[in-house]
Design a protein around this motif. Structure first.
Motif, PDB file in Angstrom:
ATOM      1  N   GLU A 181      97.796 108.474   7.744  1.00  0.00           N
ATOM      2  CA  GLU A 181      99.007 107.805   8.060  1.00  0.00           C
ATOM      3  C   GLU A 181      99.052 106.910   9.325  1.00  0.00           C
ATOM      4  O   GLU A 181      99.435 105.903   9.313  1.00  0.00           O
ATOM      5  CB  GLU A 181     100.161 108.688   7.487  1.00  0.00           C
ATOM      6  N   CYS A 182      98.767 107.664  10.460  1.00  0.00           N
ATOM      7  CA  CYS A 182      98.581 107.386  11.773  1.00  0.00           C
ATOM      8  C   CYS A 182      97.506 105.957  11.744  1.00  0.00           C
ATOM      9  O   CYS A 182      98.144 105.079  12.578  1.00  0.00           O
ATOM     10  CB  CYS A 182      98.379 108.384  12.844  1.00  0.00           C
ATOM     11  N   VAL A 183      96.423 106.384  11.199  1.00  0.00           N
ATOM     12  CA  VAL A 183      95.511 105.241  11.447  1.00  0.00           C
ATOM     13  C   VAL A 183      96.087 103.992  10.552  1.00  0.00           C
ATOM     14  O   VAL A 183      95.971 102.917  10.836  1.00  0.00           O
ATOM     15  CB  VAL A 183      94.298 105.815  10.720  1.00  0.00           C
ATOM     16  N   ASN A 199      98.157  98.487  10.312  1.00  0.00           N
ATOM     17  CA  ASN A 199      99.147  97.676   9.932  1.00  0.00           C
ATOM     18  C   ASN A 199      99.489  96.859  11.504  1.00  0.00           C
ATOM     19  O   ASN A 199      99.950  95.474  11.281  1.00  0.00           O
ATOM     20  CB  ASN A 199     100.523  98.314   9.798  1.00  0.00           C
ATOM     21  N   LEU A 200      99.450  97.363  12.551  1.00  0.00           N
ATOM     22  CA  LEU A 200      99.705  96.748  13.769  1.00  0.00           C
ATOM     23  C   LEU A 200      98.663  95.692  14.115  1.00  0.00           C
ATOM     24  O   LEU A 200      98.920  94.669  14.542  1.00  0.00           O
ATOM     25  CB  LEU A 200     100.071  97.679  14.907  1.00  0.00           C
ATOM     26  N   LEU A 201      97.404  96.212  13.992  1.00  0.00           N
ATOM     27  CA  LEU A 201      96.495  95.366  14.601  1.00  0.00           C
ATOM     28  C   LEU A 201      95.600  94.623  13.525  1.00  0.00           C
ATOM     29  O   LEU A 201      95.004  93.552  13.878  1.00  0.00           O
ATOM     30  CB  LEU A 201      95.409  96.231  15.152  1.00  0.00           C
ATOM     31  N   ASP A 202      95.552  95.120  12.293  1.00  0.00           N
ATOM     32  CA  ASP A 202      94.931  94.522  11.295  1.00  0.00           C
ATOM     33  C   ASP A 202      93.399  93.976  11.486  1.00  0.00           C
ATOM     34  O   ASP A 202      92.879  93.019  11.449  1.00  0.00           O
ATOM     35  CB  ASP A 202      95.656  92.921  10.774  1.00  0.00           C
ATOM     36  N   PRO A 203      92.829  95.188  11.945  1.00  0.00           N
ATOM     37  CA  PRO A 203      91.230  94.918  12.233  1.00  0.00           C
ATOM     38  C   PRO A 203      90.523  94.556  10.871  1.00  0.00           C
ATOM     39  O   PRO A 203      91.032  95.103   9.727  1.00  0.00           O
ATOM     40  CB  PRO A 203      90.900  96.312  12.895  1.00  0.00           C
ATOM     41  N   HIS A 204      89.058  94.067  11.070  1.00  0.00           N
ATOM     42  CA  HIS A 204      88.235  93.712   9.897  1.00  0.00           C
ATOM     43  C   HIS A 204      87.633  95.230   9.932  1.00  0.00           C
ATOM     44  O   HIS A 204      87.171  95.059   8.381  1.00  0.00           O
ATOM     45  CB  HIS A 204      87.306  92.805  10.303  1.00  0.00           C
ATOM     46  N   ALA A 205      87.569  96.093  10.596  1.00  0.00           N
ATOM     47  CA  ALA A 205      86.907  97.175  10.143  1.00  0.00           C
ATOM     48  C   ALA A 205      87.475  98.565  10.993  1.00  0.00           C
ATOM     49  O   ALA A 205      87.928  98.080  12.219  1.00  0.00           O
ATOM     50  CB  ALA A 205      85.354  97.278  10.080  1.00  0.00           C
ATOM     51  N   ILE A 206      87.528  99.721  10.603  1.00  0.00           N
ATOM     52  CA  ILE A 206      87.942 100.799  11.205  1.00  0.00           C
ATOM     53  C   ILE A 206      86.810 101.501  11.051  1.00  0.00           C
ATOM     54  O   ILE A 206      86.482 102.263   9.933  1.00  0.00           O
ATOM     55  CB  ILE A 206      88.972 101.637  10.702  1.00  0.00           C
ATOM     56  N   VAL A 207      86.332 102.214  12.227  1.00  0.00           N
ATOM     57  CA  VAL A 207      85.104 103.259  12.545  1.00  0.00           C
ATOM     58  C   VAL A 207      85.589 104.602  13.041  1.00  0.00           C
ATOM     59  O   VAL A 207      86.209 104.426  14.100  1.00  0.00           O
ATOM     60  CB  VAL A 207      83.888 102.650  13.291  1.00  0.00           C
ATOM     61  N   ALA A 236      99.194 102.265   4.768  1.00  0.00           N
ATOM     62  CA  ALA A 236      99.193 101.089   4.951  1.00  0.00           C
ATOM     63  C   ALA A 236      99.790  99.793   3.990  1.00  0.00           C
ATOM     64  O   ALA A 236      99.999 100.031   2.966  1.00  0.00           O
ATOM     65  CB  ALA A 236      97.458 100.738   4.553  1.00  0.00           C
ATOM     66  N   LEU A 237      99.777  98.754   4.579  1.00  0.00           N
ATOM     67  CA  LEU A 237     100.364  97.731   3.855  1.00  0.00           C
ATOM     68  C   LEU A 237      99.381  97.213   2.925  1.00  0.00           C
ATOM     69  O   LEU A 237      98.013  97.262   3.009  1.00  0.00           O
ATOM     70  CB  LEU A 237     100.696  96.357   4.998  1.00  0.00           C
ATOM     71  N   GLU A 238      99.866  96.631   1.603  1.00  0.00           N
ATOM     72  CA  GLU A 238      99.033  96.097   0.572  1.00  0.00           C
ATOM     73  C   GLU A 238      97.623  95.658   1.020  1.00  0.00           C
ATOM     74  O   GLU A 238      96.621  95.839   0.659  1.00  0.00           O
ATOM     75  CB  GLU A 238      99.660  95.398  -0.434  1.00  0.00           C
ATOM     76  N   GLN A 260      92.472  97.276   2.066  1.00  0.00           N
ATOM     77  CA  GLN A 260      91.285  96.898   2.022  1.00  0.00           C
ATOM     78  C   GLN A 260      90.544  96.860   2.974  1.00  0.00           C
ATOM     79  O   GLN A 260      89.123  96.916   3.034  1.00  0.00           O
ATOM     80  CB  GLN A 260      91.137  95.467   1.285  1.00  0.00           C
ATOM     81  N   THR A 261      90.905  97.311   4.120  1.00  0.00           N
ATOM     82  CA  THR A 261      90.168  97.590   5.318  1.00  0.00           C
ATOM     83  C   THR A 261      89.221  98.725   5.291  1.00  0.00           C
ATOM     84  O   THR A 261      89.745  99.830   5.008  1.00  0.00           O
ATOM     85  CB  THR A 261      91.048  97.805   6.635  1.00  0.00           C
ATOM     86  N   PRO A 262      87.849  98.483   5.409  1.00  0.00           N
ATOM     87  CA  PRO A 262      86.922  99.671   5.237  1.00  0.00           C
ATOM     88  C   PRO A 262      86.901 100.750   6.381  1.00  0.00           C
ATOM     89  O   PRO A 262      87.259 100.531   7.527  1.00  0.00           O
ATOM     90  CB  PRO A 262      85.686  99.172   5.396  1.00  0.00           C
ATOM     91  N   LEU A 263      87.138 102.125   5.860  1.00  0.00           N
ATOM     92  CA  LEU A 263      87.103 103.132   6.842  1.00  0.00           C
ATOM     93  C   LEU A 263      85.532 103.581   7.167  1.00  0.00           C
ATOM     94  O   LEU A 263      84.994 104.114   5.938  1.00  0.00           O
ATOM     95  CB  LEU A 263      88.037 104.293   6.389  1.00  0.00           C
ATOM     96  N   ILE A 264      84.901 103.347   7.970  1.00  0.00           N
ATOM     97  CA  ILE A 264      83.447 103.688   8.188  1.00  0.00           C
ATOM     98  C   ILE A 264      83.038 104.750   9.219  1.00  0.00           C
ATOM     99  O   ILE A 264      83.592 104.743  10.157  1.00  0.00           O
ATOM    100  CB  ILE A 264      82.835 102.326   8.569  1.00  0.00           C
ATOM    101  N   GLU A 265      82.216 105.721   8.610  1.00  0.00           N
ATOM    102  CA  GLU A 265      81.713 106.692   9.601  1.00  0.00           C
ATOM    103  C   GLU A 265      80.736 106.117  10.546  1.00  0.00           C
ATOM    104  O   GLU A 265      80.100 105.248  10.249  1.00  0.00           O
ATOM    105  CB  GLU A 265      80.971 107.891   8.956  1.00  0.00           C
TER     106      GLU A 265
END
Length: 321
Positions: free
Chosen positions: A248-250, A255-263, A287-289, A293-298
């Protein structure tokens, strides 16, 4: 062809790691990390002694490179604490490294070498490594989160680390969550930061705080994960609650930064499928709708990431970029 080779250091509360990093001319090619070694930080000895040991370690490493006829183009440092990169000074630090705040690292290196030196925060360096050469490569903007003993973050835009007005941008562990209310954070507050209940040490804190009378305390987050993997229902519930709150925090950060990917990197991401499923559920709920779709990647680079990021930082500084 590899065009620049840097001696790099990653300063943490337990150890100072070092490696020789050769960076390719193009971000799409892999860097090479060699001659990795480490010494204990000996944090209890105080900031002055840590600085002295770091510089002595660097001198030893430079002599070894010279003996091998290995050309070094600069020195990159990934340092714990809040870094004033422009002045090469530790602007702030926690009690994990007593006396570390105020240490003039660039000045200390200038006394022993003419090589260019660049210093960035360790989590920022990790983020640079993953964003440019690791799991985030090819993405224009990357939110990198380091989930280990603590929780840190970095936001990278077009290969540049966003540090903020005071150098503290990326302190992801200090985002507020209801689950963290009343737990003491490393920053000193009990207002409800996510770090004290979702970091590696936080998993153990949460587990021990609410454990049933017939459940033995857990020594650390790894033990919580092991108990969950062995089928202990209580450990599984703790993992789920912690990971969902973190997700939820991520989502709020996204929502604030709208990154292309989250690692996501660090020891906690090895917690297993229960943790990942709850993290993704929490993310999707918050997350907003369009952000869902932002990928959460290891992360891919492991302990090499901050060394690679530090090398990138000094190469960028050399080029005046």
């Amino acid at each position: 062809m590899l065009d620049n080779t840097y001696l790099t250091f990653d300063i943490g509360g337990t150890k100072i790691a070092s490696g020789v990093v050769s960076l390719p001319p193009a971000a799409g090619a892999p860097p090479q990390v060699s001659d990795r070694c480490e010494i204990p930080t000996e944090a209890q000895s105080g900031g002055d002694e840590i600085r002295r040991r770091l510089v002595a370690f660097a001198e030893e490493r430079l002599r070894a490179c010279a003996a091998q006829h290995r050309h070094i183009d600069g020195i990159g440092i990934a340092a714990a604490g809040v870094v004033d990169a422009e002045r090469g000074v530790i602007a702030a630090a926690t009690d994990i490294l007593p006396g570390w705040k105020g240490q003039r690292i660039a000045e200390a290196f200038a006394a022993v070498t003419d090589l260019p030196v660049a210093m960035v925060g360790d989590v920022g360096a990790h983020g640079l490594g993953e964003a440019i050469y690791g799991a985030g490569r090819g993405h224009k903007t990357v939110l990198s989160l380091g989930l280990g003993t603590g929780i840190g973050g970095a936001y990278i835009v077009d290969g540049r680390l966003v540090t903020g007005a005071h150098g503290v941008a990326g302190h992801a562990g200090h985002v507020v969550s209801g689950l963290g209310k009343g737990f003491l954070c490393s920053c000193g507050t009990t207002s409800g930061h996510i770090e004290p209940v979702a970091s590696g040490s936080g998993l153990a804190t949460l587990y021990n705080h609410e454990r049933p009378a017939d459940v033995e305390p857990a020594a650390d987050g790894r033990e919580v994960c092991e108990r969950a993997a062995l089928g202990e229902a209580y450990a599984g519930r703790v993992l789920e609650r912690s990971a969902r709150a973190l997700g939820e925090c991520v989502a709020g950060m996204a929502n604030l930064l709208d990154p292309h990917a989250i690692v996501l990197s660090g020891s906690v991401v090895q917690a297993g499928p229960v943790w990942w499923r709850a993290l993704r559920d929490g993310f999707m709920d918050g997350a907003l709708e369009l952000v869902r779709q932002t990928p959460l990647i290891e992360g891919e680079l492991g302990g090499a990431a901050p060394l690679i990021g530090a090398a990138h930082a000094v190469r960028t500084a050399r080029r005046g970029e």
